[in-house]
Design an enzyme around this catalytic site. Structure first.
Site, mmCIF file in Angstrom:
data_model
loop_
_atom_site.group_PDB
_atom_site.id
_atom_site.type_symbol
_atom_site.label_atom_id
_atom_site.label_comp_id
_atom_site.label_asym_id
_atom_site.label_seq_id
_atom_site.Cartn_x
_atom_site.Cartn_y
_atom_site.Cartn_z
ATOM 1 C CB SER A 29 17.724 63.402 -87.318
ATOM 2 O OG SER A 29 19.122 63.632 -87.308
ATOM 3 C CE LYS A 35 20.026 61.999 -84.002
ATOM 4 N NZ LYS A 35 20.418 62.228 -85.398
ATOM 5 C CE1 TYR A 60 18.212 65.711 -82.482
ATOM 6 C CE2 TYR A 60 19.783 66.482 -84.133
ATOM 7 C CZ TYR A 60 18.697 65.702 -83.780
ATOM 8 O OH TYR A 60 18.095 64.901 -84.717
ATOM 9 C CD GLU A 78 13.134 66.909 -81.035
ATOM 10 O OE1 GLU A 78 12.627 67.933 -81.563
ATOM 11 O OE2 GLU A 78 14.287 66.510 -81.306
ATOM 12 C CE LYS A 110 14.833 63.715 -84.207
ATOM 13 N NZ LYS A 110 15.350 64.857 -85.002
ATOM 14 C CB THR A 111 13.191 68.062 -88.087
ATOM 15 O OG1 THR A 111 14.193 68.121 -87.061
ATOM 16 C CG2 THR A 111 12.054 69.011 -87.751
ATOM 17 N N GLY A 112 14.246 65.760 -89.838
ATOM 18 C CA GLY A 112 15.410 65.019 -90.282
ATOM 19 C C GLY A 112 15.965 65.601 -91.566
ATOM 20 C CB SER A 113 18.269 67.692 -92.608
ATOM 21 O OG SER A 113 17.136 68.452 -92.260
#
Length: 389
Positions: free
Chosen positions: A91, A94, A177, A299, A342-345
């Site tokens: 993510s 995004k 989300y 964020e 921002k995190t993403g997985s």
């Protein structure tokens, strides 16, 4: 879902010459040896605790890049991780989608206040007559879920899904989300620019931002750099195709490219006027949930920010449960004293990025395992905290 190709594809940022210039010194940086020790102290125990095969860490301090690589990109080949290893970033993609949408607004192709159905006329007469692009880009459409239901498998299924979807909340009242929300945001932004999303991203935006090793589909000649991901059972996995995957979670990139991207975001005034306007749109704060301020993709938190504040903004509850929102009036224009993250997985990878423009510091954490967001944030906060002494 064919795009109108009666007009030529816009050459995104074609007139822009992107220049990275060093910002004035704002803090006394750690010596290289100290920084290496700080990173190692944060990352090596984390990898052991979470059974992570490989990690790439990239840090920017006052315009100087530092790269720290740990472990292997593949257990089978034992190929070491480098700054050129490709990781899935989930993510974090995004924020790139938001950048494309920000360009579309900056260039006049859309307005964030437009309804979704304006840019996809097939949605007229549905809930999307009352849902704006800003709602989609900030997960406030009214309850679009985290993932598409299993029966939505192909692009041809999307229109039926959105046509029959019913909101649980009035648009703009709650944050939930959502890949279907942000994915549709990116799809509609591409429609406004009269070209497929993947073409706009891969052939226009990414190259114009100087990102030569960031891909939606990894080219054959780059596959040797593509890390192998590992799931919680230590099985080899990589992300597969899905509805609006490119828009919501589909990018693969290197720590070097991703750090360059953060540097562009940290110093928008050093870029072309169109890119400066574009990045300002993504870094604008639109509403608040607790201490977290929601931008487009990003964020944000007022800096300095405590570890506890960051952890509260990245809990499972924040990701999985609807949260009432407080819209900012006026909206919050980009502020230098801000922690943007921002995190993403994906099933086999975990990513985290953060930067603070006023301190001219940024960090990239990439791993070939999906491990808890809290552990990523703890590591990044500790490292950047040591840099900003």
């Amino acid at each position: 879902m064919e795009h109108d190709r009666t007009r030529a594809m816009p050459a995104i940022l074609a007139a822009a010459t992107l220049m990275i210039v060093a910002a004035p010194a704002l803090a006394a940086p750690l010596a290289d040896a100290q920084l290496e020790s700080t990173v190692s102290a944060a990352i090596r125990p984390l990898m052991q605790q979470q059974a992570i095969a490989g990690m790439a860490v990239a840090i920017s301090v006052e315009g100087k890049q530092h790269y720290f690589n740990f472990g292997v990109a593949s257990k089978q080949t034992e190929q070491p991780v480098t700054a050129d290893t490709l990781f899935e970033i989930g993510s974090v993609s995004k924020t790139f989608t938001a950048t494309l949408a920000g360009f579309a607004q900056a260039s006049g192709a859309l307005s964030l206040s437009d309804t979704a159905s304006k840019h996809w006329p097939a949605l007229k007469g549905t809930a999307f007559d009352g849902i704006t692009l800003l709602n989609l880009g900030t997960y406030s459409a009214g309850g679009l879920p985290l993932q598409f239901p299993d029966e939505v498998k192909a692009p041809s299924d999307l229109l039926g899904y959105y046509t029959h979807w019913k909101a649980d909340y009035a648009p703009g009242t709650h944050r939930l989300y959502s890949n279907p929300s942000l994915g549709l945001f990116g799809y509609l932004a591409a429609r406004s620019l009269n070209a497929p999303f993947a073409d706009l991203m891969q052939k226009q935006l990414l190259p114009q931002m100087g990102l030569q090793h960031t891909f939606i589909q990894v080219p054959t000649e780059q596959l040797s750099h593509y890390a192998q991901g590992y799931n919680k059972d230590d099985q080899s996995v990589r992300v597969g195709p899905g509805p609006l995957d490119a828009e919501a979670y589909g990018l693969k990139t290197t720590s070097a490219d991703l750090l360059h991207y953060l540097e562009l975001n940290m110093r928008p005034k050093a870029q072309s006027p169109v890119l400066e306007r574009t990045l300002a749109i993504t870094q604008t704060g639109y509403y608040r949930v607790g201490e977290m301020i929601q931008g487009l993709g990003w964020e944000m938190y007022r800096y300095p920010v405590s570890l506890d504040q960051l952890l509260k903004g990245n809990t499972n509850e924040m990701a999985l449960q609807p949260q009432p929102v407080t819209w900012l009036k006026p909206i919050r224009v980009p502020q230098p004293d801000t922690w943007l993250n921002k995190t993403g997985s994906t099933n086999g990878f975990g990513a985290y990025v953060a930067f603070v423009p006023s301190k001219n510091i940024a960090i990239v954490l990439l791993a070939n395992k999906n491990y808890p967001n809290a552990e990523r944030i703890k590591a990044a906060h500790a490292i950047l905290g040591a840099v900003d002494r």
